[in-house]
Design a protein around this motif. Structure first.
Motif, PDB file in Angstrom:
ATOM      1  N   VAL B 234       0.808  -1.445  -0.435  1.00 22.13           N
ATOM      2  CA  VAL B 234      -0.146   0.284  -0.075  1.00 22.13           C
ATOM      3  C   VAL B 234       0.891   0.915  -0.267  1.00 22.13           C
ATOM      4  O   VAL B 234       0.298   2.600  -0.964  1.00 22.13           O
ATOM      5  CB  VAL B 234      -1.387   0.123   0.843  1.00 22.13           C
ATOM      6  N   LYS B 236       4.229   1.640  -0.937  1.00 24.23           N
ATOM      7  CA  LYS B 236       4.626   2.145  -2.545  1.00 24.23           C
ATOM      8  C   LYS B 236       3.643   2.453  -3.220  1.00 24.23           C
ATOM      9  O   LYS B 236       4.097   2.815  -4.359  1.00 24.23           O
ATOM     10  CB  LYS B 236       5.818   0.415  -2.611  1.00 24.23           C
ATOM     11  N   PHE B 237       2.593   1.635  -2.862  1.00 23.39           N
ATOM     12  CA  PHE B 237       1.966   2.337  -4.170  1.00 23.39           C
ATOM     13  C   PHE B 237       0.387   3.356  -4.219  1.00 23.39           C
ATOM     14  O   PHE B 237       0.686   3.959  -4.813  1.00 23.39           O
ATOM     15  CB  PHE B 237       0.361   1.257  -4.274  1.00 23.39           C
ATOM     16  N   TYR B 238       0.363   3.892  -2.984  1.00 22.67           N
ATOM     17  CA  TYR B 238       0.228   5.074  -2.612  1.00 22.67           C
ATOM     18  C   TYR B 238       1.802   6.633  -3.245  1.00 22.67           C
ATOM     19  O   TYR B 238       0.976   7.528  -3.813  1.00 22.67           O
ATOM     20  CB  TYR B 238       0.304   5.754  -1.227  1.00 22.67           C
ATOM     21  N   SER B 240       4.237   6.085  -5.589  1.00 19.71           N
ATOM     22  CA  SER B 240       3.820   6.481  -6.728  1.00 19.71           C
ATOM     23  C   SER B 240       2.493   6.832  -6.702  1.00 19.71           C
ATOM     24  O   SER B 240       2.651   7.520  -8.259  1.00 19.71           O
ATOM     25  CB  SER B 240       4.349   5.087  -7.392  1.00 19.71           C
ATOM     26  N   VAL B 241       1.632   6.358  -7.107  1.00 18.98           N
ATOM     27  CA  VAL B 241       0.227   7.253  -7.140  1.00 18.98           C
ATOM     28  C   VAL B 241       0.114   8.778  -7.472  1.00 18.98           C
ATOM     29  O   VAL B 241      -0.479   9.820  -8.306  1.00 18.98           O
ATOM     30  CB  VAL B 241      -1.542   6.912  -6.580  1.00 18.98           C
ATOM     31  N   TYR B 244       3.149   9.826  -9.641  1.00 17.08           N
ATOM     32  CA  TYR B 244       1.893   9.994 -11.256  1.00 17.08           C
ATOM     33  C   TYR B 244       1.028  10.905 -11.433  1.00 17.08           C
ATOM     34  O   TYR B 244       0.673  11.295 -12.713  1.00 17.08           O
ATOM     35  CB  TYR B 244       1.274   8.522 -11.494  1.00 17.08           C
ATOM     36  N   MET B 245      -0.065  11.456 -10.700  1.00 13.80           N
ATOM     37  CA  MET B 245      -0.289  12.366 -10.384  1.00 13.80           C
ATOM     38  C   MET B 245      -0.164  13.685 -10.929  1.00 13.80           C
ATOM     39  O   MET B 245      -0.490  14.885 -11.725  1.00 13.80           O
ATOM     40  CB  MET B 245      -1.748  12.101  -9.280  1.00 13.80           C
ATOM     41  N   LEU B 248       0.995  14.134 -14.049  1.00 12.37           N
ATOM     42  CA  LEU B 248      -0.198  14.146 -15.710  1.00 12.37           C
ATOM     43  C   LEU B 248      -0.774  15.308 -15.160  1.00 12.37           C
ATOM     44  O   LEU B 248      -1.205  16.156 -15.733  1.00 12.37           O
ATOM     45  CB  LEU B 248      -1.207  12.698 -14.588  1.00 12.37           C
ATOM     46  N   ILE B 249      -1.227  15.999 -14.064  1.00 16.06           N
ATOM     47  CA  ILE B 249      -1.504  17.568 -13.442  1.00 16.06           C
ATOM     48  C   ILE B 249      -0.527  18.139 -14.114  1.00 16.06           C
ATOM     49  O   ILE B 249      -1.283  18.796 -14.974  1.00 16.06           O
ATOM     50  CB  ILE B 249      -1.993  17.486 -12.453  1.00 16.06           C
ATOM     51  N   ASN B 252      -0.559  18.230 -17.645  1.00 11.76           N
ATOM     52  CA  ASN B 252      -1.736  18.354 -18.074  1.00 11.76           C
ATOM     53  C   ASN B 252      -2.199  19.882 -18.301  1.00 11.76           C
ATOM     54  O   ASN B 252      -2.683  20.733 -18.865  1.00 11.76           O
ATOM     55  CB  ASN B 252      -3.270  18.263 -17.363  1.00 11.76           C
ATOM     56  N   ALA B 253      -1.271  21.093 -17.074  1.00 13.62           N
ATOM     57  CA  ALA B 253      -0.889  22.326 -16.949  1.00 13.62           C
ATOM     58  C   ALA B 253      -0.157  22.467 -18.432  1.00 13.62           C
ATOM     59  O   ALA B 253      -0.781  24.272 -18.863  1.00 13.62           O
ATOM     60  CB  ALA B 253      -1.330  22.330 -15.187  1.00 13.62           C
ATOM     61  N   ILE B 265      -2.176  21.217  -4.673  1.00 11.65           N
ATOM     62  CA  ILE B 265      -2.499  19.639  -4.763  1.00 11.65           C
ATOM     63  C   ILE B 265      -1.064  18.265  -4.515  1.00 11.65           C
ATOM     64  O   ILE B 265      -1.891  17.959  -3.608  1.00 11.65           O
ATOM     65  CB  ILE B 265      -2.868  19.748  -6.299  1.00 11.65           C
ATOM     66  N   VAL B 268      -0.262  17.810  -0.746  1.00 13.23           N
ATOM     67  CA  VAL B 268      -1.537  16.987   0.336  1.00 13.23           C
ATOM     68  C   VAL B 268      -1.071  15.639   0.370  1.00 13.23           C
ATOM     69  O   VAL B 268      -1.323  14.582   0.855  1.00 13.23           O
ATOM     70  CB  VAL B 268      -3.307  16.487  -0.703  1.00 13.23           C
ATOM     71  N   LEU B 269      -0.154  14.813  -1.160  1.00  7.07           N
ATOM     72  CA  LEU B 269       0.153  13.894  -1.658  1.00  7.07           C
ATOM     73  C   LEU B 269       1.561  13.680  -1.257  1.00  7.07           C
ATOM     74  O   LEU B 269       2.076  12.607  -0.963  1.00  7.07           O
ATOM     75  CB  LEU B 269      -0.101  13.454  -3.330  1.00  7.07           C
TER      76      LEU B 269
END
Lengths: 329, 329
Positions: B234, B236-238, B240-241, B244-245, B248-249, B252-253, B265, B268-269
């Motif tokens: 969990v 390591k997954f968290y 990486s997500v 990645y997010m 991505l943002i 996109n921006a 943003i 928070v992560l």
């Protein structure tokens, strides 16, 4: 071809499954019909909202509903006229080629095992979750919750199921398989994964070795195998993070007036894109959708069901699993 | 107070740990010194980059380095002059009050157990990961990887460790504890969690019951307990997500020219906010940072170490765990 859809399954039934079925008939190509299984009056009321009449859509009456918190196996026995039991039975009687439900996962699993049975050498099916990744394809993670305590050989079986599913449905010749673990080195892991690693090496699968939590999002593997406990936690966590991120970005965009393309970002993390989780290892096509799934996901589940039936997925699985069972693999 | 920092640990050592230590001295309040442990020449070269001279910073020589892929326990024995072993020993000899390293987790764990020992009733410590949540506080998830095969009573021990840590360090009177599971109902789970649920109910902890993967991000619990296998996946997954997010943002921006507040943003992560994972259950303060941690995370780990020492965290743990051991809880 005929796809049965559980009209009574999910948090917003029958509205969502009915709308999803209507969208599938409207939007998907192919020569198929849909059987909506459930309370005829409730289904008709919903169909009326959509002003829908089609000779490709039929209602199959089922007078009972298995609730999300009903004990799964017991309620499958106690409610033979439930939409889940009736829906699964339509495959057994040859009246449908697949079944889709957003109802109780446990009940769908139990009904599929009881009514359809499992494939050669499979004692219990696995739930395959298609996870969105940074790559151009999803990763199939299994098991996502059907087998919470696993022996090492079960993970090998998941690998075979995933291999065949991805090869047949996604037309990837030699899907690469990863074993979810806490480190990439072969000596890393718990009792389960240490032994599963050894067994997976002995197969002729395209086994990549151990992958870590951080490798899920990259799309490094076509198939990731893990016990159903870990898989279930990861799946639910992923969905919640994706949802939370979407919220965060859209709130931020609203506050700053930024013209961000939220849709393109969220699509990447959108599990509804893949339409649901196939139940792998049963003698039939069952697809499990989320309880709070939108109509879109039901439509996409119909698409996956059509593909599964057209590709002869169950025959492929049966043939190859029989071969493995005979060679003792 | 004196905090030892492993100057040789992590992917970008000694640059990152040295810079992190310098930032800590510059930016954090409090009466403390830092001991940088490692190759004196390499450390001096880095300090020179920062043009840093302070009587609050000292170099403690260690001529060996334990590499990330060295076998943890064996290398702790074979490399007594490594920065990890020397750094941990500084607590034993009273020359430091805490140790921070971004080096091999296994080696830090092994050295901490060998040199400092474990607290009453604790056979093996747990790694506590502070996960960012949607709430205004992080959730402490343990174990994040030290114990990959757990018996039910170990999860109860994790709950006690987490309870005391959060109560003392975060000043939350009665931290609520969740058991990570595949469903919220008490009859859900694998062998481990079914029994752990029963045992947790018997404690006087503020036990919320089962929580699912989707409950992690909400911050519903102060403490989430799970086996180290699930926790590691969990975590390591968290990370990486989240990474990645952010990618991505920002992509996109850039494409849409949106003026999105990426920082707010990502904060928070951002796991670096919490500075690292405390090792809970050893007779000392050890904080494990990521291998690819930035200087900021080292600085924040120093902040957490200071707080742990100031609050007398180890004394609290020792006293309460002794009490539990005596009552057989």
């Amino acid at each position: 071809m005929r796809i049965a859809v559980d009209a009574m399954g999910g948090d917003h039934a029958p509205a969502v499954p009915v709308q999803g079925a209507v969208e599938a008939l409207d939007q998907l190509e192919g020569d198929f019909e849909i059987a909506l299984v459930g309370d005829p009056d409730a289904i008709r009321r919903e169909l009326h909202v959509h002003r829908y009449g089609s000779d490709r859509l039929e209602i199959v009456p089922a007078r009972e509903v298995i609730a999300m918190d009903d004990p799964p196996a017991a309620s499958v026995r106690r409610k033979p006229d439930s939409s889940i039991v009736r829906g699964v039975q339509l495959q057994e009687s040859g009246e449908a080629d697949a079944f889709i439900s957003a109802g109780s996962t446990g009940a769908i699993l139990a009904a599929s095992i009881f009514v359809l049975g499992t494939l050669p050498g499979v004692s219990r099916p696995a739930i395959g979750a298609l996870l969105p990744t940074a790559a151009d394809h999803p990763t199939l993670m299994l098991d996502a919750g059907a087998n919470v305590d696993c022996k090492p050989h079960r993970l090998v079986q998941f690998a075979h199921l995933g291999h065949i599913y991805v090869r047949v449905l996604e037309a990837r010749e030699s899907p690469c398989i990863g074993l979810l673990n806490i480190g990439s080195e072969r000596e890393k892991g718990n009792e389960l994964t240490l032994e599963a690693f050894r067994l997976l090496e002995e197969t002729d699968l395209n086994f990549l070795g151990n992958v870590e939590g951080r490798d899920i999002i990259t799309g490094k593997c076509d198939v990731i195998v893990c016990d159903g406990f870990t898989g279930n936690v990861v799946l639910k966590f992923y969905e919640s993070v994706a949802g939370y991120m979407a919220q965060l970005i859209s709130r931020n965009a609203a506050e700053t007036g930024a013209n961000i393309d939220l849709q393109s970002i969220c699509r990447v993390l959108d599990y509804t894109e893949f339409g649901g989780a196939p139940l792998l290892g049963i003698n039939g096509v069952t697809i499990i959708c989320h309880g709070d799934t939108p109509p879109r996901a039901i439509r996409n589940a119909v698409r996956v069901a059509l593909k599964s039936v057209e590709s002869g997925m169950v025959n492929h699985l049966t043939r190859e699993l029989s071969g493995l069972a005979q060679t003792g693999a």
